[in-house]
Design a protein around this motif. Structure first.
Motif, PDB file in Angstrom:
ATOM      1  N   GLU A 134      35.929  29.962  38.713  1.00 58.94           N
ATOM      2  CA  GLU A 134      35.050  30.193  39.867  1.00 58.94           C
ATOM      3  C   GLU A 134      34.134  29.006  40.145  1.00 58.94           C
ATOM      4  OE1 GLU A 134      33.494  34.204  40.067  1.00 58.94           O
ATOM      5  OE2 GLU A 134      35.184  34.962  38.902  1.00 58.94           O
ATOM      6  N   ASN A 186      40.942  35.022  36.442  1.00 59.38           N
ATOM      7  CA  ASN A 186      40.514  36.395  36.128  1.00 59.38           C
ATOM      8  C   ASN A 186      41.341  36.994  35.000  1.00 59.38           C
ATOM      9  OD1 ASN A 186      39.501  35.921  38.901  1.00 59.38           O
ATOM     10  ND2 ASN A 186      38.880  38.051  38.753  1.00 59.38           N
ATOM     11  N   GLU A 195      33.258  47.719  34.989  1.00 62.47           N
ATOM     12  CA  GLU A 195      32.539  47.306  36.196  1.00 62.47           C
ATOM     13  C   GLU A 195      33.399  46.293  36.957  1.00 62.47           C
ATOM     14  OE1 GLU A 195      28.970  45.143  35.139  1.00 62.47           O
ATOM     15  OE2 GLU A 195      30.090  43.722  33.903  1.00 62.47           O
ATOM     16  N   LEU A 197      37.014  44.835  38.492  1.00 60.18           N
ATOM     17  CA  LEU A 197      37.938  45.572  39.365  1.00 60.18           C
ATOM     18  C   LEU A 197      38.915  46.499  38.615  1.00 60.18           C
ATOM     19  CD1 LEU A 197      39.017  45.944  42.324  1.00 60.18           C
ATOM     20  CD2 LEU A 197      40.700  44.207  41.745  1.00 60.18           C
ATOM     21  N   LEU A 200      37.344  49.329  36.272  1.00 63.01           N
ATOM     22  CA  LEU A 200      36.550  50.241  37.113  1.00 63.01           C
ATOM     23  C   LEU A 200      37.475  51.182  37.882  1.00 63.01           C
ATOM     24  CD1 LEU A 200      33.738  50.996  38.448  1.00 63.01           C
ATOM     25  CD2 LEU A 200      34.425  49.470  40.300  1.00 63.01           C
ATOM     26  N   PHE A 201      38.549  50.610  38.430  1.00 66.58           N
ATOM     27  CA  PHE A 201      39.440  51.437  39.245  1.00 66.58           C
ATOM     28  C   PHE A 201      40.243  52.393  38.361  1.00 66.58           C
ATOM     29  CE2 PHE A 201      39.699  49.501  43.746  1.00 66.58           C
ATOM     30  CZ  PHE A 201      38.332  49.251  43.749  1.00 66.58           C
ATOM     31  N   PRO A 212      36.154  51.693  45.520  1.00 65.50           N
ATOM     32  CA  PRO A 212      35.464  50.886  46.533  1.00 65.50           C
ATOM     33  C   PRO A 212      36.076  49.503  46.713  1.00 65.50           C
ATOM     34  CG  PRO A 212      34.209  50.892  44.479  1.00 65.50           C
ATOM     35  CD  PRO A 212      35.433  51.720  44.230  1.00 65.50           C
ATOM     36  N   TYR A 214      36.152  46.048  48.490  1.00 68.36           N
ATOM     37  CA  TYR A 214      35.214  45.238  49.277  1.00 68.36           C
ATOM     38  C   TYR A 214      35.932  44.651  50.491  1.00 68.36           C
ATOM     39  CZ  TYR A 214      32.337  45.185  44.974  1.00 68.36           C
ATOM     40  OH  TYR A 214      31.591  45.532  43.873  1.00 68.36           O
ATOM     41  N   ASN A 219      40.991  39.500  49.664  1.00 71.10           N
ATOM     42  CA  ASN A 219      40.675  38.390  48.739  1.00 71.10           C
ATOM     43  C   ASN A 219      41.750  38.319  47.667  1.00 71.10           C
ATOM     44  OD1 ASN A 219      38.283  39.759  49.924  1.00 71.10           O
ATOM     45  ND2 ASN A 219      37.362  37.820  49.279  1.00 71.10           N
ATOM     46  N   ARG A 221      43.029  36.949  43.833  1.00 70.34           N
ATOM     47  CA  ARG A 221      42.652  36.506  42.493  1.00 70.34           C
ATOM     48  C   ARG A 221      43.934  36.230  41.703  1.00 70.34           C
ATOM     49  NH1 ARG A 221      38.703  36.052  44.959  1.00 70.34           N
ATOM     50  NH2 ARG A 221      36.584  36.768  44.522  1.00 70.34           N
ATOM     51  N   TRP A 223      45.574  36.508  38.105  1.00 69.35           N
ATOM     52  CA  TRP A 223      45.269  37.347  36.944  1.00 69.35           C
ATOM     53  C   TRP A 223      46.015  36.905  35.694  1.00 69.35           C
ATOM     54  CZ3 TRP A 223      41.411  40.871  37.292  1.00 69.35           C
ATOM     55  CH2 TRP A 223      40.975  41.189  38.584  1.00 69.35           C
ATOM     56  N   ASN A 256      43.823  41.597  46.591  1.00 73.45           N
ATOM     57  CA  ASN A 256      43.224  42.783  45.951  1.00 73.45           C
ATOM     58  C   ASN A 256      43.923  44.084  46.355  1.00 73.45           C
ATOM     59  OD1 ASN A 256      41.330  41.218  44.641  1.00 73.45           O
ATOM     60  ND2 ASN A 256      39.699  41.601  46.112  1.00 73.45           N
ATOM     61  N   ARG A 288      31.295  42.100  49.536  1.00 72.02           N
ATOM     62  CA  ARG A 288      30.371  41.404  48.638  1.00 72.02           C
ATOM     63  C   ARG A 288      29.750  40.208  49.372  1.00 72.02           C
ATOM     64  NH1 ARG A 288      33.240  39.154  43.342  1.00 72.02           N
ATOM     65  NH2 ARG A 288      32.611  41.105  42.366  1.00 72.02           N
ATOM     66  N   HIS A 291      31.515  36.513  49.368  1.00 67.70           N
ATOM     67  CA  HIS A 291      32.752  36.828  48.631  1.00 67.70           C
ATOM     68  C   HIS A 291      33.782  35.687  48.731  1.00 67.70           C
ATOM     69  CE1 HIS A 291      35.715  40.390  47.764  1.00 67.70           C
ATOM     70  NE2 HIS A 291      35.791  39.420  46.867  1.00 67.70           N
ATOM     71  N   TYR A 295      41.109  32.472  44.626  1.00 66.83           N
ATOM     72  CA  TYR A 295      41.150  31.606  43.443  1.00 66.83           C
ATOM     73  C   TYR A 295      42.605  31.482  43.016  1.00 66.83           C
ATOM     74  CZ  TYR A 295      36.273  33.335  42.742  1.00 66.83           C
ATOM     75  OH  TYR A 295      34.958  33.700  42.875  1.00 66.83           O
TER      76      TYR A 295
HETATM   77  P1  TYD Z   1      35.814  41.216  39.799  1.00 65.14           P
HETATM   78  O1  TYD Z   1      36.645  42.003  38.850  1.00 65.14           O
HETATM   79  O2  TYD Z   1      34.366  41.554  39.949  1.00 65.14           O
HETATM   80  O3  TYD Z   1      36.019  39.671  39.438  1.00 65.14           O
HETATM   81  P2  TYD Z   1      35.544  38.339  40.252  1.00 65.14           P
HETATM   82  O4  TYD Z   1      34.624  38.728  41.336  1.00 65.14           O
HETATM   83  O5  TYD Z   1      34.850  37.549  39.188  1.00 65.14           O
HETATM   84  O6  TYD Z   1      36.805  37.713  40.727  1.00 65.14           O
HETATM   85  O7  TYD Z   1      36.464  41.354  41.245  1.00 65.14           O
HETATM   86  C1  TYD Z   1      37.807  40.997  41.483  1.00 65.14           C
HETATM   87  C2  TYD Z   1      38.057  41.148  42.975  1.00 65.14           C
HETATM   88  O8  TYD Z   1      37.955  42.532  43.335  1.00 65.14           O
HETATM   89  C3  TYD Z   1      37.028  40.429  43.835  1.00 65.14           C
HETATM   90  O9  TYD Z   1      37.669  39.895  44.988  1.00 65.14           O
HETATM   91  C4  TYD Z   1      36.062  41.511  44.239  1.00 65.14           C
HETATM   92  C5  TYD Z   1      36.935  42.754  44.314  1.00 65.14           C
HETATM   93  N1  TYD Z   1      36.275  44.026  43.970  1.00 65.14           N
HETATM   94  C6  TYD Z   1      36.356  45.110  44.847  1.00 65.14           C
HETATM   95  O10 TYD Z   1      36.982  45.040  45.930  1.00 65.14           O
HETATM   96  N2  TYD Z   1      35.736  46.276  44.479  1.00 65.14           N
HETATM   97  C7  TYD Z   1      35.028  46.398  43.326  1.00 65.14           C
HETATM   98  O11 TYD Z   1      34.460  47.497  43.053  1.00 65.14           O
HETATM   99  C8  TYD Z   1      34.969  45.283  42.434  1.00 65.14           C
HETATM  100  C9  TYD Z   1      34.203  45.365  41.145  1.00 65.14           C
HETATM  101  C10 TYD Z   1      35.617  44.110  42.808  1.00 65.14           C
END
Ligand code: TYD
Ligand code: NAD
Length: 350
Positions: A134, A186, A195, A197, A200-201, A212, A214, A219, A221, A223, A256, A288, A291, A295
């Protein structure tokens, strides 16, 4: 060769995998796990190795310079693997100072201690700093982060990690400290605090709570399975060149929303629920702040120079991860209840 290894943040997600790997793989080395046991650190993560003769746990704060110096004095470490950090972007947006303190000041305290106790010419000493992709900022649709990509951190979390990386390099260039760095994409896998992604899911799906997403979920990531990260850390520590940086990633980019749909499908199957049950929990929420869009890591240097490649595919890794959370629902309950952390805080404060 026997070593005295300090691992910081070893009770956290990635740290616990690194501690387990090192304790089991290097019985002749002493592995000291220094961790403040914040909400993210949990000794339940290390139950299976806590009684091994080459393992010690010390509850302590890297922001406390006196404590760090005493620990170096006591153990005469020759190796530091530094993972302790505040690691969640959303928390950094809400409370940036904690990130400055732990990630920046804490890192400089460790560098100072290593510089104070280690003597030139450095031979077996190594200060290995674990960082994130990041720090490179956010990509558009094309391109990958390489070790030459300019730093462009955009969240308080990534700014604090970028700052810590700069300090580590400065101690190398100015004082000759024998450092190595890696910047990883990630991570996912067992023992990750729910907490981020994926855990949490998983937790929300188990309890049929909303998921939830975002913004629009667009976006991207990249992995990597956490045990592959731990294996890369072991390799880089042994074979990486001093003063160098290695990017670690899985060549595994996911939008995502696509990842979430894949996860929902796996969860429906594992929980014996009708197809579509988990997807129905998806809820698009406010994006976020700031946001980062995408990556993606070019891990070519690590592959070419040290021969590292990830060992599991994403589908295998994700399934293993889901299986772990489903067979460890008690862990999920305890880390989210707070009661367990309170218990350990008291035990180690007394
Ligand atoms: P996260 O796991 O917080 O890792 P990072 O922000 O360090 O990459 O989030 C991964 C992706 O998932 C990021 O694009 C934000 C998104 N996200 C959601 O859409 N909902 C959520 O509740 C969380 C925690 C993340
Ligand atoms: P985590 O939040 O799960 O664990 C962090 C650990 O550090 C916890 O055990 C916590 O108690 C400890 N800690 C926090 N503040 C401390 C302090 N002041 N003193 C001592 N210990 C303290 O984090 P993680 O996801 O395992 O990340 C570990 C490292 O890897 C971090 O440096 C992070 O920046 C980096 N990293 C993480 C990812 C990822 O996807 N999770 C990716 C690349 C790099």
């Amino acid at each position: 060769m026997s070593k005295k290894i300090l691992i910081t943040g070893g009770a956290g997600f990635i740290g616990s995998h690194v501690v387990r790997l090192f304790v089991n793989k290097y019985p002749d080395s002493t592995i000291v796990n220094l961790d403040a046991l914040t909400y993210a650190g949990n000794l339940l993560n290390l139950k299976d190795i806590e009684n091994k003769p080459n393992y010690r746990f010390v509850k302590g704060d890297i922001v406390n310079a006196d404590q760090i110096f005493s620990l170096f004095e006591e153990y005469q470490f020759d190796t530091v693997i530094h993972l302790a950090a505040e690691s969640h972007v959303d928390r950094s947006i809400a409370n940036p100072m904690e990130f400055v303190n732990t990630n920046v000041l804490g890192t400089v305290n460790l560098l100072n201690a290593a510089r104070h106790f280690w003597e030139k010419p450095y031979q077996k000493e190594r200060f290995y700093h674990i960082s994130t992709d990041e720090v490179y900022g956010s990509l558009g649709d094309e391109g990958l982060f390489t070790e030459e990509t300019s730093y462009d951190p955009r969240s308080p979390y990534s700014a604090s990690k970028a700052s810590s990386d700069h300090f580590v390099r400065a101690w190398h260039h100015t004082y000759g400290l024998p450092v190595i760095l890696s910047n990883c994409s990630n991570n996912y896998g067992s023992h990750q605090f729910p907490e981020k992604l994926i855990p949490l899911f998983i937790n929300n799906i188990i309890h049929k709570k909303p998921l939830p997403v975002y913004g629009k979920g667009e976006n991207v990531r990249d992995w990597l399975y956490v045990e592959d990260h731990a294996a890369a850390i072991d390799l880089i520590l042994k074979e990486g060149k001093l003063g160098e940086t290695y990017n670690i990633g899985g060549h595994n980019e996911w939008k995502n929303i696509d990842l979430i749909r894949l996860l929902c499908g796996i969860m429906d199957k594992k929980l014996g629920r009708d197809p579509g049950t988990s997807e129905a929990l998806i809820t698009f929420v406010k994006d976020r702040a700031g946001h980062d869009l995408r990556y993606a890591i070019d891990a070519g240097k690590l592959q070419r120079e040290l021969g590292w490649t990830p060992s599991v595919t994403f589908e295998e890794g994700l399934e293993k991860t889901v299986d772990w959370y489903l067979t460890n629902e008690e862990w999920l309950r305890q880390v989210t209840s707070g009661a367990y952390q309170e218990y350990y805080r008291k035990q180690y404060n007394s």
